[in-house]
Every structure is written in C-alpha cells, then in structure tokens.
Design a protein around this motif. Sequence first.
Motif, PDB file in Angstrom:
ATOM      1  N   THR A 299     104.498  36.167  42.957  1.00 24.00           N
ATOM      2  CA  THR A 299     104.151  35.382  41.769  1.00 24.00           C
ATOM      3  C   THR A 299     102.651  35.074  41.697  1.00 24.00           C
ATOM      4  OG1 THR A 299     104.679  33.358  42.975  1.00 24.00           O
ATOM      5  CG2 THR A 299     106.419  34.297  41.594  1.00 24.00           C
ATOM      6  N   ASN A 300     101.911  35.342  42.762  1.00 23.10           N
ATOM      7  CA  ASN A 300     100.474  35.022  42.797  1.00 23.10           C
ATOM      8  C   ASN A 300      99.584  36.255  42.910  1.00 23.10           C
ATOM      9  OD1 ASN A 300     100.947  32.244  42.648  1.00 23.10           O
ATOM     10  ND2 ASN A 300     101.256  32.111  44.852  1.00 23.10           N
ATOM     11  N   VAL A 301     100.067  37.398  42.509  1.00 27.51           N
ATOM     12  CA  VAL A 301      99.302  38.644  42.605  1.00 27.51           C
ATOM     13  C   VAL A 301      98.247  38.694  41.503  1.00 27.51           C
ATOM     14  CG1 VAL A 301      99.470  41.157  42.424  1.00 27.51           C
ATOM     15  CG2 VAL A 301     101.209  39.877  43.666  1.00 27.51           C
ATOM     16  N   THR A 302      97.066  39.167  41.843  1.00 32.41           N
ATOM     17  CA  THR A 302      96.020  39.373  40.842  1.00 32.41           C
ATOM     18  C   THR A 302      95.646  40.852  40.820  1.00 32.41           C
ATOM     19  OG1 THR A 302      94.261  38.849  42.416  1.00 32.41           O
ATOM     20  CG2 THR A 302      95.079  37.040  41.048  1.00 32.41           C
ATOM     21  N   ALA A 303      95.230  41.328  39.635  1.00 31.21           N
ATOM     22  CA  ALA A 303      94.908  42.744  39.465  1.00 31.21           C
ATOM     23  C   ALA A 303      93.584  42.883  38.717  1.00 31.21           C
ATOM     24  CB  ALA A 303      96.015  43.445  38.700  1.00 31.21           C
ATOM     25  N   ASP A 304      92.861  43.948  39.051  1.00 31.18           N
ATOM     26  CA  ASP A 304      91.600  44.266  38.399  1.00 31.18           C
ATOM     27  C   ASP A 304      91.580  45.785  38.199  1.00 31.18           C
ATOM     28  OD1 ASP A 304      88.485  45.145  39.301  1.00 31.18           O
ATOM     29  OD2 ASP A 304      88.673  43.618  37.743  1.00 31.18           O
ATOM     30  N   TYR A 305      91.223  46.238  37.014  1.00 31.40           N
ATOM     31  CA  TYR A 305      91.184  47.677  36.727  1.00 31.40           C
ATOM     32  C   TYR A 305      89.847  48.019  36.091  1.00 31.40           C
ATOM     33  CZ  TYR A 305      92.563  52.258  34.962  1.00 31.40           C
ATOM     34  OH  TYR A 305      92.631  53.596  34.704  1.00 31.40           O
ATOM     35  N   LYS A 306      89.066  48.847  36.783  1.00 35.99           N
ATOM     36  CA  LYS A 306      87.748  49.215  36.278  1.00 35.99           C
ATOM     37  C   LYS A 306      87.400  50.623  36.747  1.00 35.99           C
ATOM     38  CE  LYS A 306      82.968  47.740  36.219  1.00 35.99           C
ATOM     39  NZ  LYS A 306      81.956  46.872  36.800  1.00 35.99           N
ATOM     40  N   ASP A 307      86.894  51.430  35.836  1.00 34.87           N
ATOM     41  CA  ASP A 307      86.440  52.795  36.129  1.00 34.87           C
ATOM     42  C   ASP A 307      87.514  53.633  36.832  1.00 34.87           C
ATOM     43  OD1 ASP A 307      83.956  52.183  35.005  1.00 34.87           O
ATOM     44  OD2 ASP A 307      83.133  51.530  36.922  1.00 34.87           O
ATOM     45  N   GLY A 308      88.775  53.468  36.417  1.00 34.57           N
ATOM     46  CA  GLY A 308      89.859  54.272  36.976  1.00 34.57           C
ATOM     47  C   GLY A 308      90.375  53.806  38.321  1.00 34.57           C
ATOM     48  N   ILE A 309      89.885  52.657  38.808  1.00 37.70           N
ATOM     49  CA  ILE A 309      90.330  52.119  40.093  1.00 37.70           C
ATOM     50  C   ILE A 309      91.087  50.820  39.846  1.00 37.70           C
ATOM     51  CG2 ILE A 309      89.623  51.279  42.371  1.00 37.70           C
ATOM     52  CD1 ILE A 309      88.993  54.230  41.970  1.00 37.70           C
ATOM     53  N   LEU A 310      92.313  50.767  40.355  1.00 36.99           N
ATOM     54  CA  LEU A 310      93.149  49.581  40.251  1.00 36.99           C
ATOM     55  C   LEU A 310      93.102  48.855  41.588  1.00 36.99           C
ATOM     56  CD1 LEU A 310      95.340  47.842  38.833  1.00 36.99           C
ATOM     57  CD2 LEU A 310      97.018  49.464  39.732  1.00 36.99           C
ATOM     58  N   ASN A 311      92.712  47.591  41.572  1.00 37.37           N
ATOM     59  CA  ASN A 311      92.676  46.753  42.770  1.00 37.37           C
ATOM     60  C   ASN A 311      93.693  45.638  42.623  1.00 37.37           C
ATOM     61  OD1 ASN A 311      90.361  47.692  44.460  1.00 37.37           O
ATOM     62  ND2 ASN A 311      89.271  47.355  42.548  1.00 37.37           N
ATOM     63  N   LEU A 312      94.603  45.545  43.586  1.00 41.68           N
ATOM     64  CA  LEU A 312      95.593  44.471  43.601  1.00 41.68           C
ATOM     65  C   LEU A 312      95.333  43.582  44.816  1.00 41.68           C
ATOM     66  CD1 LEU A 312      98.868  46.468  42.870  1.00 41.68           C
ATOM     67  CD2 LEU A 312      97.570  45.077  41.270  1.00 41.68           C
ATOM     68  N   THR A 313      95.351  42.280  44.602  1.00 38.61           N
ATOM     69  CA  THR A 313      95.270  41.321  45.700  1.00 38.61           C
ATOM     70  C   THR A 313      96.637  40.681  45.814  1.00 38.61           C
ATOM     71  OG1 THR A 313      92.933  40.945  45.259  1.00 38.61           O
ATOM     72  CG2 THR A 313      94.065  39.296  46.590  1.00 38.61           C
ATOM     73  N   LEU A 314      97.264  40.865  46.975  1.00 38.94           N
ATOM     74  CA  LEU A 314      98.647  40.466  47.200  1.00 38.94           C
ATOM     75  C   LEU A 314      98.683  39.389  48.287  1.00 38.94           C
ATOM     76  CD1 LEU A 314      99.637  44.179  47.511  1.00 38.94           C
ATOM     77  CD2 LEU A 314     100.242  42.789  45.549  1.00 38.94           C
ATOM     78  N   PRO A 315      98.761  38.104  47.904  1.00 33.96           N
ATOM     79  CA  PRO A 315      98.781  37.049  48.924  1.00 33.96           C
ATOM     80  C   PRO A 315     100.055  37.103  49.764  1.00 33.96           C
ATOM     81  CG  PRO A 315      98.861  36.121  46.695  1.00 33.96           C
ATOM     82  CD  PRO A 315      98.817  37.592  46.554  1.00 33.96           C
ATOM     83  N   LYS A 316      99.881  36.959  51.069  1.00 35.65           N
ATOM     84  CA  LYS A 316     101.042  36.977  51.967  1.00 35.65           C
ATOM     85  C   LYS A 316     101.868  35.721  51.767  1.00 35.65           C
ATOM     86  CE  LYS A 316      99.013  39.691  55.696  1.00 35.65           C
ATOM     87  NZ  LYS A 316      98.639  39.671  57.116  1.00 35.65           N
ATOM     88  N   SER A 317     103.180  35.856  51.995  1.00 32.26           N
ATOM     89  CA  SER A 317     104.057  34.692  51.888  1.00 32.26           C
ATOM     90  C   SER A 317     103.766  33.738  53.038  1.00 32.26           C
ATOM     91  CB  SER A 317     105.527  35.113  51.895  1.00 32.26           C
ATOM     92  OG  SER A 317     105.887  35.560  53.189  1.00 32.26           O
ATOM     93  N   GLU A 318     104.090  32.471  52.846  1.00 32.64           N
ATOM     94  CA  GLU A 318     103.829  31.458  53.874  1.00 32.64           C
ATOM     95  C   GLU A 318     104.515  31.817  55.191  1.00 32.64           C
ATOM     96  OE1 GLU A 318     101.709  28.879  53.833  1.00 32.64           O
ATOM     97  OE2 GLU A 318     101.093  29.634  51.870  1.00 32.64           O
ATOM     98  N   ALA A 319     105.708  32.380  55.120  1.00 33.32           N
ATOM     99  CA  ALA A 319     106.431  32.760  56.339  1.00 33.32           C
ATOM    100  C   ALA A 319     105.655  33.806  57.125  1.00 33.32           C
ATOM    101  CB  ALA A 319     107.819  33.278  55.988  1.00 33.32           C
ATOM    102  N   GLU A 320     104.991  34.747  56.423  1.00 36.79           N
ATOM    103  CA  GLU A 320     104.207  35.780  57.092  1.00 36.79           C
ATOM    104  C   GLU A 320     102.930  35.209  57.692  1.00 36.79           C
ATOM    105  OE1 GLU A 320     104.757  39.077  57.744  1.00 36.79           O
ATOM    106  OE2 GLU A 320     106.779  38.736  57.007  1.00 36.79           O
TER     107      GLU A 320
END
Length: 98
Positions: A62-83
Amino acid sequence: DALHLKLEVPGMSAKDLDIQVMADRVAISGERKSEINEKTRSEFRYGKFQRVIPLPARIQNTNVTADYKDGILNLTLPKSEAEKNKVVKVNLLEESTA
C-alpha cells in the motif's frame, strides 16, 4: 528499509503500463502499439507483454511509489514491518579436532 526495482520499458507512455504489487511479487504488463506503415522498416518489438517478478522479502504494497522517466521505471517497495524486525539465528558448527 525498502527494495528498489528498476525496469527498462522504452518507447511506452506511463498510461500504457499496468503495475500490480502484491506482498511478495510485482506484475507489470502493457502493450506497445505499432506505428509502422509500409514505407517504414522497424526492429522494435510490438504487442502485449507481461512480467511477474518475485521479491526477496515481503513488502507493504500500500506504500509503493513509482517513477517513470526516459523509458526507465523505478519502483520503491517498502519492506513490511515483520521483515524489518526479522532476526535470523545462524548456527555455527564447531570443527572437531581428530
């Protein structure tokens, strides 16, 4: 603490990508439409694609962020608290002296 996923998807607009994030994997699909006429030759691939990428740790989807620029997709995927708080005990075997 977060995982970072970087994907190359050139020649597409952000609206043509469908990104679905589950706790343990990311699914990305889309379609690159052909803009070729009979006078043009192209080496590009066109059509639908889908890719499912397993993740090495569970994430807070539910807290994922995405950025798309110049054909490159960057996803930031926060780890769950348990991890984040996960502690793994490592057992060492003592060498026997013969």
